[in-house]
Design a protein around this motif. Structure first.
Motif, PDB file in Angstrom:
ATOM      1  N   UNK A 148      22.908  18.742  62.548  1.00 26.93           N
ATOM      2  CA  UNK A 148      24.122  18.890  62.131  1.00 26.93           C
ATOM      3  C   UNK A 148      25.073  17.793  62.560  1.00 26.93           C
ATOM      4  N   UNK A 149      25.642  18.524  64.177  1.00 23.50           N
ATOM      5  CA  UNK A 149      26.768  17.457  64.199  1.00 23.50           C
ATOM      6  C   UNK A 149      26.871  17.027  65.663  1.00 23.50           C
ATOM      7  N   UNK A 150      26.013  16.429  65.701  1.00 22.43           N
ATOM      8  CA  UNK A 150      25.622  15.611  66.966  1.00 22.43           C
ATOM      9  C   UNK A 150      25.524  14.452  66.816  1.00 22.43           C
ATOM     10  N   UNK A 151      26.294  13.845  68.297  1.00 23.72           N
ATOM     11  CA  UNK A 151      26.185  12.296  68.485  1.00 23.72           C
ATOM     12  C   UNK A 151      24.794  11.453  67.687  1.00 23.72           C
ATOM     13  N   UNK A 152      24.238  10.334  67.930  1.00 25.38           N
ATOM     14  CA  UNK A 152      22.558   9.958  68.061  1.00 25.38           C
ATOM     15  C   UNK A 152      22.675   9.784  69.441  1.00 25.38           C
ATOM     16  N   UNK A 153      22.660  10.244  70.321  1.00 27.03           N
ATOM     17  CA  UNK A 153      22.500   9.703  71.941  1.00 27.03           C
ATOM     18  C   UNK A 153      21.352  10.650  72.742  1.00 27.03           C
ATOM     19  N   UNK A 154      20.716   9.380  73.770  1.00 27.98           N
ATOM     20  CA  UNK A 154      19.940   9.905  74.394  1.00 27.98           C
ATOM     21  C   UNK A 154      20.837  10.085  75.571  1.00 27.98           C
ATOM     22  N   UNK A 155      20.449  10.905  76.779  1.00 29.90           N
ATOM     23  CA  UNK A 155      21.024  11.039  78.015  1.00 29.90           C
ATOM     24  C   UNK A 155      20.183  10.649  79.406  1.00 29.90           C
ATOM     25  N   UNK A 156      20.451   9.713  79.476  1.00 34.28           N
ATOM     26  CA  UNK A 156      18.516   9.219  80.672  1.00 34.28           C
ATOM     27  C   UNK A 156      19.308   8.952  82.346  1.00 34.28           C
ATOM     28  N   UNK A 157      17.894   8.588  82.823  1.00 31.96           N
ATOM     29  CA  UNK A 157      18.263   8.988  84.484  1.00 31.96           C
ATOM     30  C   UNK A 157      19.279   7.358  84.765  1.00 31.96           C
ATOM     31  N   UNK A 158      18.947   6.589  84.032  1.00 26.99           N
ATOM     32  CA  UNK A 158      19.680   5.367  84.660  1.00 26.99           C
ATOM     33  C   UNK A 158      19.775   4.430  83.197  1.00 26.99           C
ATOM     34  N   UNK A 186      18.831  12.607  82.410  1.00 30.76           N
ATOM     35  CA  UNK A 186      19.800  12.938  83.083  1.00 30.76           C
ATOM     36  C   UNK A 186      19.660  14.238  84.158  1.00 30.76           C
ATOM     37  N   UNK A 187      19.926  13.721  85.157  1.00 24.67           N
ATOM     38  CA  UNK A 187      20.532  14.570  86.329  1.00 24.67           C
ATOM     39  C   UNK A 187      21.310  15.137  85.833  1.00 24.67           C
ATOM     40  N   UNK A 188      21.644  17.053  86.750  1.00 22.67           N
ATOM     41  CA  UNK A 188      22.299  17.879  86.039  1.00 22.67           C
ATOM     42  C   UNK A 188      23.614  17.393  86.538  1.00 22.67           C
ATOM     43  N   UNK A 189      23.726  17.175  87.904  1.00 24.40           N
ATOM     44  CA  UNK A 189      24.907  17.235  88.516  1.00 24.40           C
ATOM     45  C   UNK A 189      25.839  15.790  87.949  1.00 24.40           C
ATOM     46  N   UNK A 190      25.299  14.750  87.461  1.00 25.99           N
ATOM     47  CA  UNK A 190      25.613  13.649  86.988  1.00 25.99           C
ATOM     48  C   UNK A 190      26.309  13.963  85.482  1.00 25.99           C
ATOM     49  N   UNK A 191      25.583  15.014  84.559  1.00 24.53           N
ATOM     50  CA  UNK A 191      26.169  16.065  83.726  1.00 24.53           C
ATOM     51  C   UNK A 191      27.269  16.371  83.799  1.00 24.53           C
ATOM     52  N   UNK A 192      27.309  17.197  85.050  1.00 17.31           N
ATOM     53  CA  UNK A 192      28.390  18.024  84.796  1.00 17.31           C
ATOM     54  C   UNK A 192      29.531  16.968  85.432  1.00 17.31           C
ATOM     55  N   UNK A 193      29.109  16.021  86.393  1.00 13.82           N
ATOM     56  CA  UNK A 193      30.635  14.814  86.638  1.00 13.82           C
ATOM     57  C   UNK A 193      30.493  14.772  85.019  1.00 13.82           C
ATOM     58  N   UNK A 194      29.982  13.834  84.256  1.00 11.16           N
ATOM     59  CA  UNK A 194      30.250  13.315  82.899  1.00 11.16           C
ATOM     60  C   UNK A 194      31.480  14.026  82.481  1.00 11.16           C
ATOM     61  N   UNK A 195      31.423  15.401  82.390  1.00  6.14           N
ATOM     62  CA  UNK A 195      31.273  16.417  81.368  1.00  6.14           C
ATOM     63  C   UNK A 195      32.770  16.341  81.667  1.00  6.14           C
ATOM     64  N   UNK A 196      33.150  16.785  82.854  1.00  5.69           N
ATOM     65  CA  UNK A 196      34.488  17.038  83.849  1.00  5.69           C
ATOM     66  C   UNK A 196      35.222  15.915  83.680  1.00  5.69           C
ATOM     67  N   UNK A 197      34.763  14.495  84.356  1.00  7.55           N
ATOM     68  CA  UNK A 197      35.521  13.289  83.973  1.00  7.55           C
ATOM     69  C   UNK A 197      36.732  13.346  83.200  1.00  7.55           C
ATOM     70  N   UNK A 198      38.072  13.327  83.430  1.00  6.58           N
ATOM     71  CA  UNK A 198      38.578  12.674  82.691  1.00  6.58           C
ATOM     72  C   UNK A 198      38.626  10.993  82.295  1.00  6.58           C
ATOM     73  N   UNK A 199      37.866  10.818  81.469  1.00  4.73           N
ATOM     74  CA  UNK A 199      38.138   9.120  81.236  1.00  4.73           C
ATOM     75  C   UNK A 199      39.011   8.521  80.419  1.00  4.73           C
ATOM     76  N   UNK A 200      40.030   9.252  79.875  1.00  2.28           N
ATOM     77  CA  UNK A 200      41.428   8.655  79.721  1.00  2.28           C
ATOM     78  C   UNK A 200      42.179   7.804  81.082  1.00  2.28           C
TER      79      UNK A 200
END
Ligand SMILES: Cc1ncc(COP(=O)(O)O)c(C=O)c1O
Length: 311
Positions: free
Chosen positions: A11-21, A182-196
């Motif tokens: 219901x409240x998700x973005x319509x995205x798929x996380x891929x390896x590349x 997507x690989x777990x370590x990449x996901x972790x970096x993405x989630x933790x990163x301060x994109x702004x």
């Protein structure tokens, strides 16, 4: 109905798929669009590179899916030549159009392009491999097309990572194999990163470097001052004479740069798209990423000034 905890993820998700590349994301977009029939062409921009080591992030998926392709002309800022596009549309049946936001810049009017594609029944795909957090008219690049895709490792220090975004509810991406996720370590970096913060530093670095090199006579920045809303991947310059010499001089002084793209795919005609070969032969992309400090930029600009371009 009252439940103890939320039970509906979708219901409240973005319509995205996380891929390896990024290229895996593009491949699945093409698979979805051309699933039922392979009729119709994909129109690609005429500036697409290839290397022996990495292949072509844009062209390999097109070949893998085995669809008809053709190219459209770009101007010297790598944005769409609309007259040429219209001419192509009259000649061939175009099903999808790929627009690349080169180096994080958007030199196309994306509102116009997306309306134009809708009116002509063309599926618009945005290649945001170079643009992670750039906006056009206050709207995020990647949200104009029916689909878009991103390349995480070009912005964060991961070895891989892609994002596939679906903006048109008419389309649905089927489950992708585990080895393409997507690989777990990449996901972790993405989630933790301060994109702004990362975006702010890239903009700061671009502006600083631009001011430092704007009067160097033998190079010309492709895009001038950073436009509002743009987060650059790098600072592209054109060097009329001896680009490779400059590349190796910088390398000698431990300043690695890239030339996106120093080699174009053979399918892009040298005759029809000669201006793209000019860019390919003369471009150098200077680094402005978040780990570059102002003192590094001062060194880079000093070294550039010391390089003597002789005939
Ligand atoms: C414009 C463009 N699109 C797509 C890709 C593919 O991205 P990835 O390396 O994440 O597969 C690349 C890089 O190779 C690229 O430069």
């Amino acid at each position: 109905m009252i439940t103890k905890k939320p039970i509906n993820n979708s219901k409240y998700q973005k319509n995205i798929v996380l891929t390896n590349t990024g290229r895996i994301a593009f491949k699945h977009i093409l698979k979805t669009i051309f699933k039922d029939n392979k009729e119709g062409f994909i129109l690609l921009p005429s500036y697409i590179g290839i290397t022996d080591r990495e292949g072509s992030g844009v062209f390999d998926p097109v070949q893998e899916i085995g669809i008809n392709y053709n190219f459209y002309r770009l101007n010297n800022k790598l944005s769409i030549d609309f007259e040429y596009l219209q001419f192509k549309l009259k000649k061939i049946k175009v099903k999808a159009l790929l627009v690349i936001h080169y180096f994080g810049f958007s030199k196309n009017d994306m509102n116009f392009l997306s309306n134009y594609c809708k009116e002509n029944n063309i599926i618009l795909i945005e290649d945001c491999a170079h643009s992670f957090n750039s906006y056009f008219n206050n709207k995020l690049l990647g949200s104009f097309g029916d689909f878009s895709f991103f390349s995480i490792h070009k912005f964060l220090s991961t070895v891989n990572g892609g994002i596939l975004k679906i903006n048109n509810e008419k389309f649905f991406i089927e489950d992708i194999p585990n080895n393409e996720k997507i690989k777990l370590n990449t996901l972790e970096v993405l989630y933790k990163s301060n994109i702004d913060k990362i975006s702010e530093l890239r903009c700061r670095n671009y502006n600083h470097l631009f001011e430092k090199i704007r009067d160097v006579t033998w190079l010309s920045p492709m895009y001038g001052k950073l436009p509002e809303g743009i987060v650059p991947m790098n600072l592209p310059v054109l060097i009329k004479k001896r680009r490779d010499f400059v590349y190796f001089e910088l390398m000698k002084r431990k300043i690695p740069t890239i030339s996106l793209y120093y080699r174009l795919i053979d399918e892009i005609s040298r005759y029809e798209f000669s201006e793209m070969y000019y860019i390919s032969n003369n471009i150098l992309n200077l680094p402005v990423h978040q780990e570059i400090e102002l003192k590094d930029i001062n060194i880079l600009s000093k070294v550039l000034r010391e390089i003597k371009i002789n005939n």
